[in-house]
Design a protein around this motif. Structure first.
Motif, PDB file in Angstrom:
ATOM      1  N   MET A 292       0.839  -1.195   0.000  1.00 20.25           N
ATOM      2  CA  MET A 292       0.000   0.000   0.000  1.00 20.25           C
ATOM      3  C   MET A 292       0.876   1.248   0.000  1.00 20.25           C
ATOM      4  N   GLU A 293       1.923   1.211   0.814  1.00 15.02           N
ATOM      5  CA  GLU A 293       2.824   2.357   0.892  1.00 15.02           C
ATOM      6  C   GLU A 293       3.478   2.606  -0.466  1.00 15.02           C
ATOM      7  N   ASN A 294       3.915   1.526  -1.123  1.00 12.58           N
ATOM      8  CA  ASN A 294       4.525   1.676  -2.449  1.00 12.58           C
ATOM      9  C   ASN A 294       3.536   2.260  -3.451  1.00 12.58           C
ATOM     10  N   ARG A 295       2.308   1.764  -3.368  1.00 14.69           N
ATOM     11  CA  ARG A 295       1.270   2.279  -4.270  1.00 14.69           C
ATOM     12  C   ARG A 295       1.052   3.775  -4.040  1.00 14.69           C
ATOM     13  N   LEU A 296       1.132   4.167  -2.772  1.00 15.42           N
ATOM     14  CA  LEU A 296       0.888   5.578  -2.442  1.00 15.42           C
ATOM     15  C   LEU A 296       2.012   6.481  -2.958  1.00 15.42           C
ATOM     16  N   TRP A 297       3.252   6.005  -2.847  1.00 15.48           N
ATOM     17  CA  TRP A 297       4.371   6.772  -3.401  1.00 15.48           C
ATOM     18  C   TRP A 297       4.190   6.934  -4.915  1.00 15.48           C
ATOM     19  N   GLN A 298       3.807   5.822  -5.533  1.00 19.45           N
ATOM     20  CA  GLN A 298       3.584   5.827  -6.975  1.00 19.45           C
ATOM     21  C   GLN A 298       2.446   6.786  -7.336  1.00 19.45           C
ATOM     22  N   ALA A 299       1.401   6.760  -6.495  1.00 22.34           N
ATOM     23  CA  ALA A 299       0.238   7.621  -6.734  1.00 22.34           C
ATOM     24  C   ALA A 299       0.626   9.095  -6.719  1.00 22.34           C
ATOM     25  N   LEU A 300       1.566   9.436  -5.819  1.00 21.37           N
ATOM     26  CA  LEU A 300       2.037  10.829  -5.761  1.00 21.37           C
ATOM     27  C   LEU A 300       2.708  11.203  -7.076  1.00 21.37           C
TER      28      LEU A 300
ATOM     29  N   TRP B  34       2.039  17.822  -0.481  1.00 27.95           N
ATOM     30  CA  TRP B  34       1.210  17.879  -1.695  1.00 27.95           C
ATOM     31  C   TRP B  34      -0.122  18.576  -1.375  1.00 27.95           C
ATOM     32  N   VAL B  35      -0.702  18.230  -0.234  1.00 29.02           N
ATOM     33  CA  VAL B  35      -1.983  18.827   0.178  1.00 29.02           C
ATOM     34  C   VAL B  35      -1.832  20.341   0.362  1.00 29.02           C
ATOM     35  N   LEU B  36      -0.747  20.754   0.999  1.00 32.20           N
ATOM     36  CA  LEU B  36      -0.547  22.197   1.230  1.00 32.20           C
ATOM     37  C   LEU B  36      -0.332  22.953  -0.087  1.00 32.20           C
ATOM     38  N   VAL B  37       0.435  22.348  -0.993  1.00 28.99           N
ATOM     39  CA  VAL B  37       0.662  22.978  -2.295  1.00 28.99           C
ATOM     40  C   VAL B  37      -0.668  23.153  -3.020  1.00 28.99           C
ATOM     41  N   ARG B  38      -1.440  22.070  -3.073  1.00 27.96           N
ATOM     42  CA  ARG B  38      -2.722  22.099  -3.784  1.00 27.96           C
ATOM     43  C   ARG B  38      -3.700  23.077  -3.111  1.00 27.96           C
ATOM     44  N   ALA B  39      -3.710  23.097  -1.784  1.00 30.83           N
ATOM     45  CA  ALA B  39      -4.632  23.986  -1.050  1.00 30.83           C
ATOM     46  C   ALA B  39      -4.321  25.456  -1.338  1.00 30.83           C
ATOM     47  N   THR B  40      -3.036  25.798  -1.368  1.00 34.29           N
ATOM     48  CA  THR B  40      -2.691  27.194  -1.652  1.00 34.29           C
ATOM     49  C   THR B  40      -3.009  27.533  -3.110  1.00 34.29           C
ATOM     50  N   GLU B  41      -2.877  26.550  -4.003  1.00 31.91           N
ATOM     51  CA  GLU B  41      -3.287  26.769  -5.400  1.00 31.91           C
ATOM     52  C   GLU B  41      -4.787  27.028  -5.499  1.00 31.91           C
ATOM     53  N   VAL B  42      -5.554  26.254  -4.747  1.00 24.59           N
ATOM     54  CA  VAL B  42      -7.017  26.434  -4.759  1.00 24.59           C
ATOM     55  C   VAL B  42      -7.372  27.847  -4.289  1.00 24.59           C
ATOM     56  N   LEU B  43      -6.721  28.303  -3.235  1.00 24.76           N
ATOM     57  CA  LEU B  43      -6.987  29.669  -2.750  1.00 24.76           C
ATOM     58  C   LEU B  43      -6.646  30.705  -3.822  1.00 24.76           C
ATOM     59  N   ALA B  44      -5.556  30.467  -4.566  1.00 24.43           N
ATOM     60  CA  ALA B  44      -5.176  31.392  -5.644  1.00 24.43           C
ATOM     61  C   ALA B  44      -6.204  31.352  -6.775  1.00 24.43           C
TER      62      ALA B  44
ATOM     63  N   GLU C 248       2.256   9.835  -9.937  1.00 25.75           N
ATOM     64  CA  GLU C 248       1.344   9.760 -11.085  1.00 25.75           C
ATOM     65  C   GLU C 248       0.111  10.634 -10.936  1.00 25.75           C
ATOM     66  N   ASN C 249       0.159  11.512  -9.947  1.00 20.38           N
ATOM     67  CA  ASN C 249      -0.913  12.504  -9.814  1.00 20.38           C
ATOM     68  C   ASN C 249      -2.301  11.902  -9.596  1.00 20.38           C
ATOM     69  N   GLN C 250      -2.360  10.864  -8.796  1.00 21.31           N
ATOM     70  CA  GLN C 250      -3.649  10.196  -8.563  1.00 21.31           C
ATOM     71  C   GLN C 250      -4.426  10.783  -7.387  1.00 21.31           C
ATOM     72  N   PHE C 251      -3.835  11.776  -6.730  1.00 21.94           N
ATOM     73  CA  PHE C 251      -4.538  12.380  -5.600  1.00 21.94           C
ATOM     74  C   PHE C 251      -5.338  13.597  -6.049  1.00 21.94           C
ATOM     75  N   GLU C 252      -6.376  13.880  -5.300  1.00 17.26           N
ATOM     76  CA  GLU C 252      -7.177  15.063  -5.584  1.00 17.26           C
ATOM     77  C   GLU C 252      -7.679  15.639  -4.265  1.00 17.26           C
ATOM     78  N   LEU C 253      -7.784  16.950  -4.195  1.00 20.56           N
ATOM     79  CA  LEU C 253      -8.399  17.564  -3.016  1.00 20.56           C
ATOM     80  C   LEU C 253      -9.858  17.825  -3.327  1.00 20.56           C
ATOM     81  N   TYR C 254     -10.743  17.200  -2.569  1.00 16.77           N
ATOM     82  CA  TYR C 254     -12.165  17.505  -2.663  1.00 16.77           C
ATOM     83  C   TYR C 254     -12.454  18.663  -1.705  1.00 16.77           C
ATOM     84  N   LEU C 255     -13.498  19.410  -2.023  1.00 18.40           N
ATOM     85  CA  LEU C 255     -13.833  20.568  -1.201  1.00 18.40           C
ATOM     86  C   LEU C 255     -15.254  20.424  -0.685  1.00 18.40           C
ATOM     87  N   GLN C 256     -15.434  20.606   0.613  1.00 18.50           N
ATOM     88  CA  GLN C 256     -16.783  20.565   1.182  1.00 18.50           C
ATOM     89  C   GLN C 256     -17.139  21.933   1.756  1.00 18.50           C
TER      90      GLN C 256
END
Ligand code: C2E
Ligand code: MG
Ligand code: MG
Ligand code: MG
Length: 285
Positions: free
Chosen positions: A27-35, A93-103, A37-45
């Motif tokens: 699972m850990e290897n898959r997660l590194w790979q996911a980073l 990654w979350v912090l980078v994406r979050a600041t992009e969303v604010l921009a 390969e851009n498989q993560f996304e920030l959802y917003l509620q």
């Protein structure tokens, strides 16, 4: 016989453990790979003001789109990440994406919306957090006051002195801090006067049965009153019914978040949601 039986048990135990370890490592290897390969996304509620009915902010929630497993929720990702250095890369990654969303919001005329981001315990303990935040905020050209960091009581209490220092530094920068899942930890309330926090998030566990459980209703009422006495604002999590929303509003709870208003959604969908919200009058049950 006892000896060989003992050895047998050990082998059995050891095999089971190896399977669990193997699964975790996979699972850990898959997660590194996911980073990579851009498989993560920030959802917003959306977070809704119970006074005005306006959407005043959102919480960023991590989603992983695995090619075979489909969408994986953070409860399966974060614990594994926390056990390795992956949490630093993923948290970053979350912090980078979050600041992009604010921009992006700022460019789209949603320059007053606040974005809340969950921090994991080990992220709070690292020395890189503050300089990295400074860098990302400057790079995105955003107002630090629109960024809110959510930490749980147990994260805060791991090292109270370090937390105190960190929160003081965050306040100096104007970055907001919310205590997530309030009331679910085992800590005393005294930390509330120790730490520079801005908000309390009432855990969904107290909200769900507000209508039928007098104790939950009493706890929620007392929490709102406690928070306001301390000069903090309050957000309720997991609001699913009109009854819950109107109860919370009647108790003076500032904001609410939950399926009644909207589920977490991709950033593009959130933009359409906001456009639609602007077109119709706000109605809060
Ligand atoms: P949380 O921060 O307490 O987030 C609230 C959770 O409640 C989210 O689950 C959200 O989807 C869910 N929720 C919101 N409204 C409702 C509702 O009306 N009913 C119900 N039943 N659930 C509702 P999610 O997205 O699965 O996240 C679970 C937890 O994972 C979060 O709890 C947070 O502790 C953690 N997490 C999520 N994203 C991140 C992240 O980027 N970094 C870190 N460190 N942790 C994260
Ligand atoms: Mg949260
Ligand atoms: Mg929470
Ligand atoms: Mg939670």
């Amino acid at each position: 016989a006892a000896k060989s039986e003992g050895r047998g048990n050990f082998q059995f135990f050891s095999q089971a453990m190896n399977a669990a370890t193997h699964e975790r490592v996979m699972m850990e290897n898959r997660l590194w790979q996911a980073l990579g390969e851009n498989q993560f996304e920030l959802y917003l509620q959306p977070q809704v003001s119970l006074g005005s009915g306006d959407v005043v902010g959102a919480e960023a929630l991590l989603r992983w789109h695995h090619p075979e497993l489909g969408m994986v929720t953070p409860s399966r990702v974060i614990p594994i990440a926390e056990e390795s250095n992956l949490i630093f890369a993923l948290g970053d990654w979350v912090l980078v994406r979050a600041t992009e969303v604010l921009a992006e919001w700022r460019r789209d005329g949603m320059q007053t919306l606040r974005l809340a981001v969950n921090l994991s315990a080990r992220q709070c303990q690292g020395r890189e957090l503050l300089p990295r935040l400074d860098q990302l905020i400057a790079r995105a050209g955003i107002d630090p006051a629109l960024l809110e960091l959510e930490i749980t009581e147990s994260t805060a209490m791991r090292d109270p002195e370090a937390t105190r220092g960190l929160l003081r530094e965050l306040r100096e920068r104007g970055i907001h801090v919310a205590i997530d899942d309030f009331g679910t930890g085992y800590s005393s309330l005294s930390y509330l006067k120790l730490f520079a926090i801005d908000r309390i998030k009432i855990d969904r566990g107290f909200v769900t049965d507000i209508e039928t459980d007098a104790n939950d209703a009493a706890i929620v009422t007392a929490t709102v009153s406690l928070a306001h006495s301390l000069g903090l604002t309050v957000v309720a999590e997991g609001v699913e019914t009109a009854y819950q929303s109107s109860f919370l509003r009647s108790r003076g709870c500032d904001e609410a978040q939950g399926y009644l208003f909207a589920r977490p959604m991709p950033a593009a969908e959130f933009r359409s949601f906001m456009q639609a919200a602007r077109a119709r009058p706000a109605v809060v049950p």
